[in-house]
Design a protein around this motif. Sequence first.
Motif, PDB file in Angstrom:
ATOM      1  N   LEU A 161       0.838  -1.210   0.000  1.00 42.04           N
ATOM      2  CA  LEU A 161       0.000   0.000   0.000  1.00 42.04           C
ATOM      3  C   LEU A 161       0.872   1.260   0.000  1.00 42.04           C
ATOM      4  O   LEU A 161       0.547   2.243  -0.645  1.00 42.04           O
ATOM      5  N   HIS A 162       1.998   1.187   0.707  1.00 47.17           N
ATOM      6  CA  HIS A 162       2.931   2.324   0.738  1.00 47.17           C
ATOM      7  C   HIS A 162       3.494   2.591  -0.665  1.00 47.17           C
ATOM      8  O   HIS A 162       3.557   3.730  -1.122  1.00 47.17           O
ATOM      9  N   GLN A 163       3.898   1.502  -1.350  1.00 41.74           N
ATOM     10  CA  GLN A 163       4.435   1.633  -2.713  1.00 41.74           C
ATOM     11  C   GLN A 163       3.400   2.242  -3.646  1.00 41.74           C
ATOM     12  O   GLN A 163       3.718   3.069  -4.501  1.00 41.74           O
ATOM     13  N   LEU A 164       2.141   1.801  -3.494  1.00 36.91           N
ATOM     14  CA  LEU A 164       1.078   2.316  -4.360  1.00 36.91           C
ATOM     15  C   LEU A 164       0.874   3.818  -4.134  1.00 36.91           C
ATOM     16  O   LEU A 164       0.658   4.566  -5.090  1.00 36.91           O
ATOM     17  N   LEU A 165       0.969   4.244  -2.879  1.00 40.33           N
ATOM     18  CA  LEU A 165       0.814   5.678  -2.567  1.00 40.33           C
ATOM     19  C   LEU A 165       1.888   6.515  -3.265  1.00 40.33           C
ATOM     20  O   LEU A 165       1.647   7.654  -3.644  1.00 40.33           O
ATOM     21  N   LEU A 166       3.070   5.929  -3.421  1.00 38.33           N
ATOM     22  CA  LEU A 166       4.148   6.639  -4.112  1.00 38.33           C
ATOM     23  C   LEU A 166       3.862   6.748  -5.615  1.00 38.33           C
ATOM     24  O   LEU A 166       4.340   7.649  -6.292  1.00 38.33           O
ATOM     25  N   GLU A 167       3.063   5.793  -6.132  1.00 29.64           N
ATOM     26  CA  GLU A 167       2.789   5.735  -7.576  1.00 29.64           C
ATOM     27  C   GLU A 167       1.569   6.568  -7.973  1.00 29.64           C
ATOM     28  O   GLU A 167       1.506   7.129  -9.053  1.00 29.64           O
ATOM     29  N   THR A 168       0.541   6.571  -7.107  1.00 28.27           N
ATOM     30  CA  THR A 168      -0.713   7.227  -7.511  1.00 28.27           C
ATOM     31  C   THR A 168      -1.369   7.942  -6.326  1.00 28.27           C
ATOM     32  O   THR A 168      -1.220   7.524  -5.184  1.00 28.27           O
TER      33      THR A 168
END
Length: 270
Positions: free
Chosen positions: A176-183
């Motif tokens: 979820l952290h990685q996704l926040l960095l992407e979008t």
Amino acid sequence: LSLHDALPILQAQDELINRVIKTSLQSKSVHTKIKVSMTHSDLEEKNTQTVLDGELDASLDLDKMTGKAVISLDKFAGASKIKLALVDGYLYGKADGKELERINLKSQVLSWKSDLESMRQVEDWIRPQDTWELAKYILRVKEDWGYLLQLSEAIDGKQLYRDYQQLWDQVKQEALHQLLLETSNPNIYGDFASFIDYVLNEEAFGAFMARKPKILVQTDKDFRVTHVTVDFQFSIDQGMEIFSGLTGIFHVKLEADLDQYDQAVSVEKP
């Protein structure tokens, strides 16, 4: 088998896994042929159709971080033959003869080199305290041609989830952290969070392991991996709205052959 008798057997298994991982990481180069297929059937398993059928033929020079690959796709929307080459930190490609835009991967390549170097320094991949744990999940067989490592068929999926719940929670948070960095799109984030919860839970693990997934690794006498099989099924039921229209049982199979270790790899732009 008593605890005293079993320990040397389990330690030999640990040593084998360590040797296989270290040998793979120390390899300068490798060639691989991978076949991947995916079928889909309805939840009653009456109608089955092929969703994906493809092959990858790749040669990689791990020391120089260069490589080339040909991807052949059947039963898939889009291009059917893709040629790729990683040269001097740039990824070049052609799809069905048509040139693709060059992608700059220089910073990623530096990061991969650094990660590989760090991993090559690791002496023991399996800690002594993990010996008994690992023995529950992996079986080791010695053959004339080398070794066979395979996932045990007696794994209780629900117990596996409970035993490592802290790890699964970390995986969830990191994803979820990685996704926040992407979008920053709240809809995408919400859908992905629902998907993670759908996949990472006790019931899902129980159902997945009940379908007897197969993971099999063959090595030669020098501990080099020569063949990998991954074969598993998963189901998507009506409860997962993000996949509306995609309910059913998916069967994924991957077969990989590896050879030509430490041989020179010549790479030119496709």
